[in-house]
Design a protein around this motif. Structure first.
Motif, PDB file in Angstrom:
ATOM      1  N   VAL A 121     -16.890   6.164  -5.675  1.00  0.00           N
ATOM      2  CA  VAL A 121     -17.000   7.011  -4.480  1.00  0.00           C
ATOM      3  C   VAL A 121     -18.077   8.103  -4.611  1.00  0.00           C
ATOM      4  O   VAL A 121     -18.020   9.111  -3.924  1.00  0.00           O
ATOM      5  CB  VAL A 121     -15.633   7.640  -4.105  1.00  0.00           C
ATOM      6  CG1 VAL A 121     -14.614   6.572  -3.781  1.00  0.00           C
ATOM      7  CG2 VAL A 121     -15.115   8.556  -5.220  1.00  0.00           C
ATOM      8  N   GLY A 158     -14.088   4.253   2.380  1.00  0.00           N
ATOM      9  CA  GLY A 158     -12.982   5.093   2.850  1.00  0.00           C
ATOM     10  C   GLY A 158     -11.953   4.283   3.616  1.00  0.00           C
ATOM     11  O   GLY A 158     -10.735   4.448   3.433  1.00  0.00           O
ATOM     12  N   TYR A 159     -12.447   3.382   4.472  1.00  0.00           N
ATOM     13  CA  TYR A 159     -11.557   2.516   5.239  1.00  0.00           C
ATOM     14  C   TYR A 159     -10.723   1.646   4.294  1.00  0.00           C
ATOM     15  O   TYR A 159      -9.500   1.508   4.453  1.00  0.00           O
ATOM     16  CB  TYR A 159     -12.388   1.626   6.184  1.00  0.00           C
ATOM     17  CG  TYR A 159     -11.560   0.740   7.065  1.00  0.00           C
ATOM     18  CD1 TYR A 159     -11.165   1.155   8.332  1.00  0.00           C
ATOM     19  CD2 TYR A 159     -11.129  -0.511   6.634  1.00  0.00           C
ATOM     20  CE1 TYR A 159     -10.379   0.358   9.146  1.00  0.00           C
ATOM     21  CE2 TYR A 159     -10.334  -1.318   7.431  1.00  0.00           C
ATOM     22  CZ  TYR A 159      -9.971  -0.885   8.690  1.00  0.00           C
ATOM     23  OH  TYR A 159      -9.183  -1.677   9.477  1.00  0.00           O
ATOM     24  N   ALA A 196      -7.799   3.463   2.487  1.00  0.00           N
ATOM     25  CA  ALA A 196      -6.618   3.667   3.342  1.00  0.00           C
ATOM     26  C   ALA A 196      -5.897   2.347   3.588  1.00  0.00           C
ATOM     27  O   ALA A 196      -4.660   2.272   3.531  1.00  0.00           O
ATOM     28  CB  ALA A 196      -7.037   4.292   4.672  1.00  0.00           C
ATOM     29  N   ARG A 225     -19.942  15.808  -4.689  1.00  0.00           N
ATOM     30  CA  ARG A 225     -18.874  16.299  -3.807  1.00  0.00           C
ATOM     31  C   ARG A 225     -18.135  15.102  -3.235  1.00  0.00           C
ATOM     32  O   ARG A 225     -18.746  14.182  -2.679  1.00  0.00           O
ATOM     33  CB  ARG A 225     -19.471  17.111  -2.661  1.00  0.00           C
ATOM     34  CG  ARG A 225     -20.032  18.432  -3.127  1.00  0.00           C
ATOM     35  CD  ARG A 225     -20.861  19.093  -2.063  1.00  0.00           C
ATOM     36  NE  ARG A 225     -20.048  19.835  -1.127  1.00  0.00           N
ATOM     37  CZ  ARG A 225     -20.561  20.671  -0.229  1.00  0.00           C
ATOM     38  NH1 ARG A 225     -21.848  20.832  -0.124  1.00  0.00           N
ATOM     39  NH2 ARG A 225     -19.777  21.329   0.591  1.00  0.00           N
ATOM     40  N   VAL A 226     -16.835  15.124  -3.372  1.00  0.00           N
ATOM     41  CA  VAL A 226     -16.005  14.038  -2.850  1.00  0.00           C
ATOM     42  C   VAL A 226     -15.130  14.602  -1.733  1.00  0.00           C
ATOM     43  O   VAL A 226     -14.624  15.728  -1.832  1.00  0.00           O
ATOM     44  CB  VAL A 226     -15.140  13.411  -3.969  1.00  0.00           C
ATOM     45  CG1 VAL A 226     -14.239  12.312  -3.415  1.00  0.00           C
ATOM     46  CG2 VAL A 226     -16.018  12.869  -5.086  1.00  0.00           C
ATOM     47  N   SER A 227     -14.962  13.847  -0.662  1.00  0.00           N
ATOM     48  CA  SER A 227     -14.173  14.268   0.496  1.00  0.00           C
ATOM     49  C   SER A 227     -12.777  14.754   0.089  1.00  0.00           C
ATOM     50  O   SER A 227     -12.110  14.139  -0.752  1.00  0.00           O
ATOM     51  CB  SER A 227     -14.033  13.091   1.462  1.00  0.00           C
ATOM     52  OG  SER A 227     -13.069  13.385   2.458  1.00  0.00           O
ATOM     53  N   LYS A 228     -12.326  15.839   0.736  1.00  0.00           N
ATOM     54  CA  LYS A 228     -10.965  16.321   0.485  1.00  0.00           C
ATOM     55  C   LYS A 228      -9.916  15.330   0.978  1.00  0.00           C
ATOM     56  O   LYS A 228      -8.747  15.423   0.576  1.00  0.00           O
ATOM     57  CB  LYS A 228     -10.763  17.694   1.146  1.00  0.00           C
ATOM     58  CG  LYS A 228     -11.516  18.820   0.435  1.00  0.00           C
ATOM     59  CD  LYS A 228     -11.244  20.185   1.046  1.00  0.00           C
ATOM     60  CE  LYS A 228     -11.985  21.280   0.284  1.00  0.00           C
ATOM     61  NZ  LYS A 228     -11.799  22.624   0.868  1.00  0.00           N
ATOM     62  N   MET A 229     -10.308  14.407   1.868  1.00  0.00           N
ATOM     63  CA  MET A 229      -9.364  13.366   2.280  1.00  0.00           C
ATOM     64  C   MET A 229      -9.048  12.439   1.107  1.00  0.00           C
ATOM     65  O   MET A 229      -8.052  11.728   1.134  1.00  0.00           O
ATOM     66  CB  MET A 229      -9.916  12.546   3.456  1.00  0.00           C
ATOM     67  CG  MET A 229     -10.019  13.330   4.747  1.00  0.00           C
ATOM     68  SD  MET A 229      -8.453  14.076   5.285  1.00  0.00           S
ATOM     69  CE  MET A 229      -7.587  12.633   5.925  1.00  0.00           C
ATOM     70  N   THR A 288      -9.714  13.717  -2.491  1.00  0.00           N
ATOM     71  CA  THR A 288      -9.252  14.572  -3.596  1.00  0.00           C
ATOM     72  C   THR A 288      -7.923  15.255  -3.264  1.00  0.00           C
ATOM     73  O   THR A 288      -7.197  15.675  -4.163  1.00  0.00           O
ATOM     74  CB  THR A 288     -10.298  15.649  -3.948  1.00  0.00           C
ATOM     75  OG1 THR A 288     -10.599  16.409  -2.769  1.00  0.00           O
ATOM     76  CG2 THR A 288     -11.578  15.020  -4.466  1.00  0.00           C
ATOM     77  N   GLY A 289      -7.596  15.379  -1.956  1.00  0.00           N
ATOM     78  CA  GLY A 289      -6.343  16.017  -1.561  1.00  0.00           C
ATOM     79  C   GLY A 289      -5.213  15.034  -1.329  1.00  0.00           C
ATOM     80  O   GLY A 289      -4.092  15.431  -0.997  1.00  0.00           O
ATOM     81  N   LEU A 290      -5.496  13.761  -1.486  1.00  0.00           N
ATOM     82  CA  LEU A 290      -4.517  12.703  -1.207  1.00  0.00           C
ATOM     83  C   LEU A 290      -3.512  12.583  -2.359  1.00  0.00           C
ATOM     84  O   LEU A 290      -3.916  12.462  -3.515  1.00  0.00           O
ATOM     85  CB  LEU A 290      -5.293  11.389  -1.027  1.00  0.00           C
ATOM     86  CG  LEU A 290      -4.718  10.227  -0.244  1.00  0.00           C
ATOM     87  CD1 LEU A 290      -5.809   9.168  -0.031  1.00  0.00           C
ATOM     88  CD2 LEU A 290      -3.502   9.598  -0.833  1.00  0.00           C
ATOM     89  N   ARG A 291      -2.256  12.658  -2.038  1.00  0.00           N
ATOM     90  CA  ARG A 291      -1.205  12.461  -3.049  1.00  0.00           C
ATOM     91  C   ARG A 291      -0.373  11.271  -2.605  1.00  0.00           C
ATOM     92  O   ARG A 291       0.330  11.343  -1.588  1.00  0.00           O
ATOM     93  CB  ARG A 291      -0.307  13.700  -3.161  1.00  0.00           C
ATOM     94  CG  ARG A 291      -1.042  14.973  -3.560  1.00  0.00           C
ATOM     95  CD  ARG A 291      -1.485  14.967  -5.016  1.00  0.00           C
ATOM     96  NE  ARG A 291      -2.229  16.178  -5.339  1.00  0.00           N
ATOM     97  CZ  ARG A 291      -3.553  16.312  -5.228  1.00  0.00           C
ATOM     98  NH1 ARG A 291      -4.288  15.280  -4.804  1.00  0.00           N
ATOM     99  NH2 ARG A 291      -4.152  17.424  -5.551  1.00  0.00           N
TER     100      ARG A 291
END
Lengths: 150, 150
Positions: free
Chosen positions: A85, A93-94, A97, A115-119, A121-124
């Motif tokens: 990524v 990205g698609y 998901a 820089r990686v999208s927070k969508m 890095t923030g995904l748990r």
């Protein structure tokens, strides 16, 4: 004579390797090293051709719908997804998901410092991991550790 | 005195506007024009701040997980998604898949001539559309036609 089938966990898995195509191919040598390593470990990389320098020309002969249908079928067939990524990509990205919705473990790998999208890095989510690497060798170790947990 | 509530189809919808953040902000003026037009039409754009020039600084104070949780909650709340896809983005690709899995109509808008991933142009799903535009005015018309079908 009886035949014995022995399964080693984490060996001989069907894997989906995901990487940027239209978004940029500057990391293609890294993609190729990652796929070659997965194959050396005995895994089947369903999307191995995506790591080849010629992928854009190879896929040019297929319709957009044929590529979408083929790639989503491979995602459903795969046992885990490894996504590089470092280069932004709608397709990657698609696919992340799409795979998570179907319960597949997903490892995202990024070069340290990008820089990686927070969508991402923030995904748990269960089975979802983001790893960074400074060298291809570090990326290979990260993949091996992830697959051992699958 | 009785109160009458009149619903006009396609008016006053909760919309999710999706665009590149970490992938690049060169199209920010277009994003701002699209969001302003949606608001003029009477819609609530849950992610209106993504079109502002200051979004990167504004979101810097939020943790990655907080941004992910907020944005996916807005996706679930939204009645339709409009994604500007001229600049590759993992986040936008992720959001498109996340929305489609939950049955949301999704319009992808791209400047004419840019290369868009076959994972988007080859996607066939109810309520999913890809439109191209040469001018912001064409993009606005494309959005209005899409929302009228929602």
């Amino acid at each position: 004579m009886p035949t014995f089938v022995v399964n080693f966990p984490g060996i001989d898995m069907d894997l989906y390797f995901s990487c940027s195509l239209t978004g940029g191919r500057q990391d293609q040598p890294v993609y190729a090293a990652l796929v070659a390593h997965l194959e050396r470990l005995g895994h089947c990389v369903l999307t191995a051709h995506l790591a080849a320098p010629s992928v854009m020309a190879d896929d040019a002969g297929h319709s957009e719908t044929a590529v979408y249908d083929r790639d989503t079928a491979w995602l459903r067939q795969s046992e885990a997804v490894i996504a590089e990524v470092s280069t932004p990509s709608h397709g990657v990205g698609y696919e992340i998901a799409y795979a998570l919705e179907r319960g597949k473990p997903v490892l995202c790998l990024a070069r340290e410092g990008v820089r990686v999208s927070k969508m991402l890095t923030g995904l748990r989510a269960p089975g979802f991991e983001v790893g960074t690497y400074r060298t291809p060798t570090e990326a290979l170790a990260c993949m091996e550790a992830f697959l051992a947990r699958c």
